[in-house]
Write an enzyme that holds these catalytic residues in place. Structure first.
Site, PDB file in Angstrom:
ATOM      1  CG  ASN A   1     -12.185  -0.814   3.816  1.00  0.00           C
ATOM      2  OD1 ASN A   1     -12.602  -1.240   4.883  1.00  0.00           O
ATOM      3  ND2 ASN A   1     -10.985  -0.252   3.697  1.00  0.00           N
TER       4      ASN A   1
ATOM      5  CG  HIS B   1      -8.584  -2.982  -2.507  1.00  0.00           C
ATOM      6  ND1 HIS B   1      -9.507  -2.268  -3.247  1.00  0.00           N
ATOM      7  CD2 HIS B   1      -8.441  -2.318  -1.339  1.00  0.00           C
ATOM      8  CE1 HIS B   1      -9.892  -1.213  -2.551  1.00  0.00           C
ATOM      9  NE2 HIS B   1      -9.270  -1.219  -1.386  1.00  0.00           N
ATOM     10  CG  LEU B   2      -8.060  -9.585   1.533  1.00  0.00           C
ATOM     11  CD1 LEU B   2      -8.730 -10.922   1.288  1.00  0.00           C
ATOM     12  CD2 LEU B   2      -6.685  -9.806   2.101  1.00  0.00           C
TER      13      LEU B   2
ATOM     14  CG  ASP C   1      -2.070   0.959   1.097  1.00  0.00           C
ATOM     15  OD1 ASP C   1      -3.226   0.508   0.983  1.00  0.00           O
ATOM     16  OD2 ASP C   1      -1.829   2.186   1.107  1.00  0.00           O
ATOM     17  CB  ILE C   2       0.818   4.273  -2.143  1.00  0.00           C
ATOM     18  CG1 ILE C   2       1.904   5.181  -2.677  1.00  0.00           C
ATOM     19  CG2 ILE C   2      -0.457   5.050  -1.825  1.00  0.00           C
ATOM     20  CD1 ILE C   2       1.603   5.745  -4.057  1.00  0.00           C
TER      21      ILE C   2
ATOM     22  N   GLY D   1     -15.384   3.232   3.760  1.00  0.00           N
ATOM     23  CA  GLY D   1     -14.243   4.025   3.316  1.00  0.00           C
ATOM     24  C   GLY D   1     -13.562   3.502   2.067  1.00  0.00           C
ATOM     25  CD  GLN D   2     -14.777  -0.362  -2.706  1.00  0.00           C
ATOM     26  OE1 GLN D   2     -15.925  -0.599  -2.329  1.00  0.00           O
ATOM     27  NE2 GLN D   2     -14.209  -0.961  -3.735  1.00  0.00           N
TER      28      GLN D   2
HETATM   29  P1  AMP Z   1      -9.726   1.398   0.226  1.00  0.00           P
HETATM   30  O1  AMP Z   1      -9.822   2.679   1.032  1.00  0.00           O
HETATM   31  O2  AMP Z   1     -10.143   0.178   0.966  1.00  0.00           O
HETATM   32  O3  AMP Z   1     -10.408   1.542  -1.113  1.00  0.00           O
HETATM   33  O4  AMP Z   1      -8.175   1.182  -0.028  1.00  0.00           O
HETATM   34  C1  AMP Z   1      -7.480   1.744  -1.102  1.00  0.00           C
HETATM   35  C2  AMP Z   1      -6.029   1.685  -0.745  1.00  0.00           C
HETATM   36  O5  AMP Z   1      -5.260   1.883  -1.907  1.00  0.00           O
HETATM   37  C3  AMP Z   1      -5.591   2.752   0.266  1.00  0.00           C
HETATM   38  O6  AMP Z   1      -5.077   2.112   1.431  1.00  0.00           O
HETATM   39  C4  AMP Z   1      -4.526   3.534  -0.484  1.00  0.00           C
HETATM   40  O7  AMP Z   1      -3.464   3.961   0.341  1.00  0.00           O
HETATM   41  C5  AMP Z   1      -4.080   2.538  -1.538  1.00  0.00           C
HETATM   42  N1  AMP Z   1      -3.519   3.120  -2.743  1.00  0.00           N
HETATM   43  C6  AMP Z   1      -3.997   4.167  -3.466  1.00  0.00           C
HETATM   44  N2  AMP Z   1      -3.219   4.392  -4.528  1.00  0.00           N
HETATM   45  C7  AMP Z   1      -2.230   3.457  -4.496  1.00  0.00           C
HETATM   46  C8  AMP Z   1      -1.107   3.160  -5.327  1.00  0.00           C
HETATM   47  N3  AMP Z   1      -0.837   3.874  -6.437  1.00  0.00           N
HETATM   48  N4  AMP Z   1      -0.302   2.135  -4.974  1.00  0.00           N
HETATM   49  C9  AMP Z   1      -0.537   1.423  -3.857  1.00  0.00           C
HETATM   50  N5  AMP Z   1      -1.590   1.641  -3.034  1.00  0.00           N
HETATM   51  C10 AMP Z   1      -2.418   2.647  -3.351  1.00  0.00           C
END
Ligand code: AMP
Ligand code: ZN
Length: 113
Positions: free
Chosen positions: A86, A99-100, A31-32, A92-93
């Site tokens: 989520n 994604h898991l 995760d970024i 909070g999606q």
């Molecule tokens: P969610 O809030 O469950 O939809 O999770 C989305 C996740 O994607 C968040 O934890 C972000 O930090 C992560 N995210 C967004 N952009 C990127 C990216 N380019 N590379 C890796 N993770 C990312």
């Protein structure tokens, strides 16, 4: 596949990501914006918007098993970890490609916020 979807673009290699595992059906990357010492996202190669979109149960099982395998390799299987999917606004999606989240490496509170 979705042209503009962020995670589809990561799966296609168009956007860089720290890939930690790949299988025929899934890709896992860091995760970024990590919320724990280990924070990995497991996504299907196939575009599925959310858990509401009736994903193939086999696919969900493969995502979970890949997360468990990564947890072992990251050294958090015994100490413990959390897996989270989520779905939509109240959870909070923010990225609408299922994604898991695999989170571990620290103790976590319950219930989640
Ligand atoms: P969610 O809030 O469950 O939809 O999770 C989305 C996740 O994607 C968040 O934890 C972000 O930090 C992560 N995210 C967004 N952009 C990127 C990216 N380019 N590379 C890796 N993770 C990312
Ligand atoms: Zn997608």
């Amino acid at each position: 596949m979705s042209e503009s979807c962020l995670f589809c673009r990561i799966v296609r290699g168009e956007i860089p990501a720290k890939i930690v595992a790949e299988s025929d059906e899934c890709v896992a990357f860091r995760d970024i914006n990590p919320q724990a010492p280990v924070h990995v996202l497991v996504v299907p190669r196939q575009h599925v918007g959310s858990l509401n979109d009736s994903p193939d149960p086999t696919l969900l099982g493969r995502m979970a098993l890949l997360a468990a395998d990564i947890a072992k390799r990251e050294g958090i299987a015994e100490s413990g970890y959390r897996t989270v999917v989520n779905t939509n606004a109240d959870a909070g999606q923010t990225v609408f490609h299922i994604h898991l989240h695999l989170l571990g490496g620290r103790a976590m509170g319950w219930p989640p916020g």
